[in-house]
Design a protein around this motif. Sequence first.
Motif, PDB file in Angstrom:
ATOM      1  N   ALA A  79       3.300  45.620 -56.838  1.00  0.00           N
ATOM      2  CA  ALA A  79       2.785  44.347 -56.323  1.00  0.00           C
ATOM      3  C   ALA A  79       2.146  44.544 -54.953  1.00  0.00           C
ATOM      4  O   ALA A  79       1.054  44.020 -54.678  1.00  0.00           O
ATOM      5  CB  ALA A  79       3.918  43.316 -56.248  1.00  0.00           C
ATOM      6  N   LYS A  80       2.805  45.327 -54.075  1.00  0.00           N
ATOM      7  CA  LYS A  80       2.270  45.580 -52.724  1.00  0.00           C
ATOM      8  C   LYS A  80       0.956  46.341 -52.783  1.00  0.00           C
ATOM      9  O   LYS A  80      -0.001  46.014 -52.075  1.00  0.00           O
ATOM     10  CB  LYS A  80       3.291  46.380 -51.900  1.00  0.00           C
ATOM     11  N   VAL A  81       0.915  47.370 -53.621  1.00  0.00           N
ATOM     12  CA  VAL A  81      -0.308  48.171 -53.754  1.00  0.00           C
ATOM     13  C   VAL A  81      -1.420  47.317 -54.346  1.00  0.00           C
ATOM     14  O   VAL A  81      -2.575  47.373 -53.888  1.00  0.00           O
ATOM     15  CB  VAL A  81      -0.042  49.426 -54.630  1.00  0.00           C
ATOM     16  N   GLY A  82      -1.085  46.506 -55.337  1.00  0.00           N
ATOM     17  CA  GLY A  82      -2.069  45.631 -55.976  1.00  0.00           C
ATOM     18  C   GLY A  82      -2.673  44.626 -55.011  1.00  0.00           C
ATOM     19  O   GLY A  82      -3.883  44.364 -55.045  1.00  0.00           O
ATOM     20  N   GLU A  83      -1.837  44.082 -54.126  1.00  0.00           N
ATOM     21  CA  GLU A  83      -2.320  43.130 -53.111  1.00  0.00           C
ATOM     22  C   GLU A  83      -3.353  43.792 -52.197  1.00  0.00           C
ATOM     23  O   GLU A  83      -4.365  43.202 -51.847  1.00  0.00           O
ATOM     24  CB  GLU A  83      -1.145  42.634 -52.251  1.00  0.00           C
ATOM     25  N   ARG A  84      -3.072  45.019 -51.825  1.00  0.00           N
ATOM     26  CA  ARG A  84      -3.949  45.744 -50.902  1.00  0.00           C
ATOM     27  C   ARG A  84      -5.263  46.135 -51.586  1.00  0.00           C
ATOM     28  O   ARG A  84      -6.326  46.088 -50.970  1.00  0.00           O
ATOM     29  CB  ARG A  84      -3.210  46.995 -50.400  1.00  0.00           C
ATOM     30  N   LEU A  85      -5.193  46.523 -52.857  1.00  0.00           N
ATOM     31  CA  LEU A  85      -6.373  47.050 -53.544  1.00  0.00           C
ATOM     32  C   LEU A  85      -7.254  45.978 -54.173  1.00  0.00           C
ATOM     33  O   LEU A  85      -8.456  46.193 -54.352  1.00  0.00           O
ATOM     34  CB  LEU A  85      -5.939  48.037 -54.645  1.00  0.00           C
ATOM     35  N   GLY A  86      -6.652  44.851 -54.548  1.00  0.00           N
ATOM     36  CA  GLY A  86      -7.432  43.801 -55.187  1.00  0.00           C
ATOM     37  C   GLY A  86      -8.039  44.279 -56.497  1.00  0.00           C
ATOM     38  O   GLY A  86      -7.365  44.898 -57.323  1.00  0.00           O
ATOM     39  N   ASP A  87      -9.334  44.031 -56.670  1.00  0.00           N
ATOM     40  CA  ASP A  87     -10.005  44.360 -57.933  1.00  0.00           C
ATOM     41  C   ASP A  87     -10.451  45.811 -58.025  1.00  0.00           C
ATOM     42  O   ASP A  87     -10.943  46.234 -59.072  1.00  0.00           O
ATOM     43  CB  ASP A  87     -11.224  43.451 -58.137  1.00  0.00           C
ATOM     44  N   SER A  88     -10.304  46.571 -56.944  1.00  0.00           N
ATOM     45  CA  SER A  88     -10.821  47.954 -56.964  1.00  0.00           C
ATOM     46  C   SER A  88      -9.939  48.907 -57.771  1.00  0.00           C
ATOM     47  O   SER A  88     -10.398  49.914 -58.284  1.00  0.00           O
ATOM     48  CB  SER A  88     -10.985  48.489 -55.538  1.00  0.00           C
ATOM     49  N   GLY A  89      -8.650  48.572 -57.901  1.00  0.00           N
ATOM     50  CA  GLY A  89      -7.747  49.413 -58.688  1.00  0.00           C
ATOM     51  C   GLY A  89      -7.329  50.677 -57.966  1.00  0.00           C
ATOM     52  O   GLY A  89      -7.807  50.991 -56.869  1.00  0.00           O
TER      53      GLY A  89
END
Length: 259
Positions: A79-89
Amino acid sequence: MAGLHVRSVLVTGANRGIGLGFVQHFLRMPNPPQWIFAGCRDPKGQRAQELQNLASKHPNIIIIPLEVSDPASIKAAAAKVGERLGDSGLTLLINNAGILKPSLLDNETLQDMTETYTTNTVGPLLMGQAFQPLLKKAAQGSPGSGLSCSKAAIVNLSSIGGSIASFFGWELVQGVSYRCSKAALNMLSKCQSLAYKEHGILCVALHPGWVQTDMGRSGGDAPPVTVDDSVQGMLKVLSSLSEKNTGAYLDWEGNVIPW
């Protein structure tokens, strides 16, 4: 590393040894990743001091609390990594965290077998499940067809100790729980390569060599390979991988290891 262009990477067990070596080498790249997520069990602990120092100087390092044997910890990290990366993956997931209990066959216990298998095999399984959506996003946003570590990849750090055919180093360290867990990790890598290929994700099992780390020295003998040489070699191998290599079991110099 001319052939490797990684926008984002997550390394588990990043506070020391090979994991920390990966973080250091990614920083030295001509075009370092925009984000380096460094997962470790106790980010504020003494064993993470060197990683903390690096992160204080390099804003692209994000230290993530991560215990790979704990599903809740993995979910929170994703969840933390996803928040930081957004749509870039996420471009690259390196499942490096692992444990070795150098016991003899006659002394192996249910607890040691279970604990080792949970960290070394189940951990990478759960990490792959949790981060697959982010890896898939990276693959979808990458131009061109085929597979590569610059597009989206899972790298599982295995060991020649998990090779049933070669059975390296039995006289030095029996480490039955470790060997079994790495043989299972090799099978997991193959399964991931088959399941995730349609999503554009390359999967590979890599043996880092017998490396000068706390784990490498646990058998009492001096390992021949430095962390620096191992990581540099593995990154060179990763830069050369393509669709034909997904599901492979290779060493840090690019040699195929027999299953």
